[in-house]
Each structure stands twice: as C-alpha cells, then as structure tokens.
Scaffold this active site. Structure first.
Site, short mmCIF file in Angstrom:
data_model
loop_
_atom_site.label_atom_id
_atom_site.label_comp_id
_atom_site.label_asym_id
_atom_site.label_seq_id
_atom_site.Cartn_x
_atom_site.Cartn_y
_atom_site.Cartn_z
N TYR A 33 0.83 -1.20 0.00
CA TYR A 33 0.00 0.00 0.00
C TYR A 33 0.87 1.26 0.00
CZ TYR A 33 -3.24 3.63 1.45
OH TYR A 33 -3.95 4.79 1.51
N SER A 115 -3.30 14.22 6.39
CA SER A 115 -4.23 13.89 5.31
C SER A 115 -5.65 13.77 5.85
CB SER A 115 -3.83 12.56 4.65
OG SER A 115 -4.81 12.12 3.75
N GLN A 136 -4.11 18.54 4.43
CA GLN A 136 -4.43 18.29 3.02
C GLN A 136 -5.87 17.83 2.88
OE1 GLN A 136 -1.78 16.28 -0.05
NE2 GLN A 136 -3.26 14.65 0.32
N TYR A 138 -8.84 16.28 0.89
CA TYR A 138 -9.53 15.56 -0.18
C TYR A 138 -10.91 16.18 -0.27
CZ TYR A 138 -6.38 11.58 -1.03
OH TYR A 138 -5.33 10.78 -1.40
N LYS A 260 -2.26 21.62 -4.54
CA LYS A 260 -1.30 20.54 -4.75
C LYS A 260 -1.70 19.70 -5.96
CE LYS A 260 0.83 16.55 -2.48
NZ LYS A 260 0.82 15.71 -1.26
N HIS A 284 1.40 13.05 -7.01
CA HIS A 284 0.85 12.12 -6.01
C HIS A 284 1.77 10.91 -5.82
CE1 HIS A 284 -3.07 11.80 -3.83
NE2 HIS A 284 -2.61 10.59 -3.58
#
Length: 386
Positions: A33, A115, A136, A138, A260, A284
């Site tokens: 991962y 995140s 960050q 999403y 970003k 990414h």
C-alpha cells in the site's frame, strides 16, 4: 564526523536502508500500500530517476562561513527547507505513525501535513503540534462536509490548507488489486498470515488498536463494516476539483491556501488567478497517472516563468539531501517527502521521525558545504545547466 550524524542510528544512514528495514518489519499488504504506484509504476520510477540528471557545481576555494538551513515560508521560519507530506492510512504502516511524525516535526520545527484520510484526527494533531500543522483536503462531494472540515480546522487554528486536485479518480494500483486491498485493507486469511509473521507490527497494532479514519469518523455511520466503508470513501471523495470548487474554498478560508498537483502552465495560471498562496508541484508520488512526467521536469519550467508570482514547492520522488538540494537549485522554495518518513517510522518505530529528519539535515548540510551554499536560497547559483 558531522555532528548531525551522531543524532541518528548509524545502521540506517540512507532512505534505502530504512526502506529495507521497513519491508522486514511490516506486513506485505501494508508495504505494498505504501510503496505502490499507478499501473506499471513507470512514473514512480521516473520520479526518482530524473533527479539523477540534475547536477550541482562544487566550489572549494570560495570562503564559506557555515550552513544555515532556515527557510521562511508563509510567515513562519522553519529550521530546514523540507517537510512531511501527507499519506493516507499512516497508522496501517505503523501504529500511531501520524502522532510519531507530528511530534518529530514540531520538535525539529518543520511542517507536518495531515491527510483527510489519515488515522489521527485534526484535533489530536493540533494538540500535539500547538496547531502548527498543515492539512491536506480531499475535497468531499458534499459541500456541507467540506465546510465542517474547514470549521474544525479554523477552530484549532490550522495555518495552511492544502487542496488536493490530482484525484479526479482513484489510481489503478496493481499491487493493491492483486493483494485484495481496499480502503481500508480487509483482513482476509492471506493478510492475516502476513501480519502474523511481523510480530512487532502485530503486537503494536494490538496495543494501539486497528487504524481508522479518525478525522472522518464523525461523518460515518457507527455500524459501518469494512466493505461499506470502502463504498463510503468512493462516494464521498470521487470527483474533479475544478476552479469553482477551489474558489469556494478560497472565499471561505482565511488562512494560507496551497494547491497541490500543479504540473502545467494552465493550472499554474489558474492558481494565481484564484488567489492561492502557493502550489506544490506533485504527481501524487506516481500513484495517479503512470503516463505523466516526473515532478522535477515541470518544476524547472514553472519556476522559470512564475517564481516571482507564486510560492512553488515540490514533492514526489525526493529521497535524499542531494534531492532536496537539486529541487532548491531548480527554483523550488520548499520540498516535501512522504514515503521516506514512513520508511523511517516503519523501520524504527517511535524513533523513526527523529531519525529521518536528522538524516536529511545531515545529508543536506554536507551538500551545502560541498557546493559552498551558506543559505538555501543560494542553491540556484550552483545548478549545472545543460
């Protein structure tokens, strides 16, 4: 011997050493991962390989009065020109990894970025860092969820919001598909066996608890099982973050705003128009588009054109102090790394954050002494142009 070298474990003087140890310490599904890239992982390879083409000119007869790595960014003076990139599910790679890295970052006065899909909450990281962390985002499909996340960030005083724009769809990562990984990974028989042969990871996970999306927990149903959780993630965070969505955030967010995923002139010019305070040139970590460029290539063109109009940072592919120096020489104002810090924590546990930061400081200092740079802003003067 360089005094900085005495601050970390001499058995692991490089990222590659940490990576090898991490692979021995964590289950294969967790390592896959962390390590995997999109499709055939060509862009993952290019990210690292293209740094090797950037050369710096050593200068030996010029007077040198020492090294000062301090770097001012958005009104804060950091002790080094690098920070910790966000990684989702950090607690999967090593239990409590976000907290370990956040503590190390505040101790060494470098930025730590949390995140949206990390395993520690906004409020917990704010507590550990005295609110000196970046976040960050999403972008959720639901504007109400977005606004509540921004409210929570404002409540704890987060100074920098990073809006991620390079995930209009989730990357096809073959390692994860073959391993049967989901978000979060399912503990099937194969994954259970992989965990059982990594006793240090397994015991620490039992002590700390199974990782979960701590920041998103208030928005999830209490009885979600793992398969439903995967559906929740796909439904909540799939979609393009276009200019209108960024503008809505800019209109609401009073702190510093960073976009970003910028790698082209068109997106840079739109970022300037939208009033962003900075951009991070990023792909990414090679996890989204295999056919794209490495990050160092577009960085050089973007800094040539826009350095006087925008704070330009970079992540993806940096693996050493020399890579940090190469990025700065190509015009970056600041650099970020993700996987190297996770290698450090997976390899060394609680000591991993301190070790990796000290390692990069020592490597960068050695480069600065070789090329006779007293300050990080001197790096562009030693770039070898072709």
């Amino acid at each position: 011997m360089n005094a900085d070298l005495l601050r970390y474990d001499s058995r692991y003087p490089s990222v590659q050493d940490l990576k090898r140890k991490a692979k021995q310490r964590i289950p294969k599904f967790a390592f896959d991962y962390l390590e995997g890239g999109c499709n055939d992982e060509l862009n993952l390879w290019r990210n690292e390989a293209d740094f090797r083409d950037i050369q710096l000119m050593p200068r030996y007869l010029k007077k040198h009065h020492g090294v000062d790595m301090r770097t001012e960014l958005f009104g804060h003076v950091y002790d080094a020109p690098f920070g910790i990139s966000p990684i989702g599910l950090q607690g999967l790679m090593w239990p409590n990894a976000p907290e370990i890295l956040a503590r190390a970052a505040i101790k060494h006065n470098i930025p730590y970025t949390l995140s949206t899909v990390s395993t520690s909450s906004i409020e917990r990281i704010a507590e550990l860092t005295a609110s000196q962390f970046w976040f960050q985002l999403y972008h959720p499909t639901d504007d109400k969820l977005r606004d509540d996340l921004l409210r929570r960030l404002e409540a704890v005083g987060c100074p920098v919001l990073v809006v991620l724009v390079d995930v209009p769809s989730f990357g096809l990562r073959y390692r994860e598909i073959k391993a049967g990984l989901s978000m979060p990974p399912r503990m099937n028989v194969r994954n259970f066996v992989q965990a059982a042969v990594r006793p240090a990871w397994a015991l620490e996970t039992l002590r700390v608890g199974i990782p979960e999306f701590a920041t998103l927990k208030p928005y999830m149903g209490k009885d979600l099982n793992l398969s439903q959780l995967g559906k929740f993630m796909n439904a909540t965070f799939t979609g393009r973050v276009d200019s209108d969505k960024v503008k809505a955030i800019r209109d609401r967010w009073k702190g510093k705003l960073v976009i970003k995923g910028v790698v082209c002139d068109e997106d840079m010019e739109e970022s300037i128009r939208l009033g962003a305070d900075g951009v991070i040139v990023s792909n990414h970590g090679g996890r989204q588009i295999d056919a794209g460029e490495s990050t160092i290539k577009p960085l050089r063109g973007l800094t040539d054109k826009y350095a006087d109009k925008m704070t330009i940072m970079i992540d993806s592919g940096l693996r050493s102090g020399p890579d940090i120096g190469r990025s700065l020489a190509c015009g970056a104002n600041f650099t970020f790394m993700g996987r190297p810090f996770m290698y450090g924590v997976a390899a060394l546990g609680q000591r991993g954050g301190d070790h990796t930061i000290a390692m990069f400081k020592a490597q960068l200092k050695q480069v600065m002494e070789q090329v006779c740079c007293e300050n990080v802003v001197d790096f562009p003067s030693v770039l070898v142009t072709k």
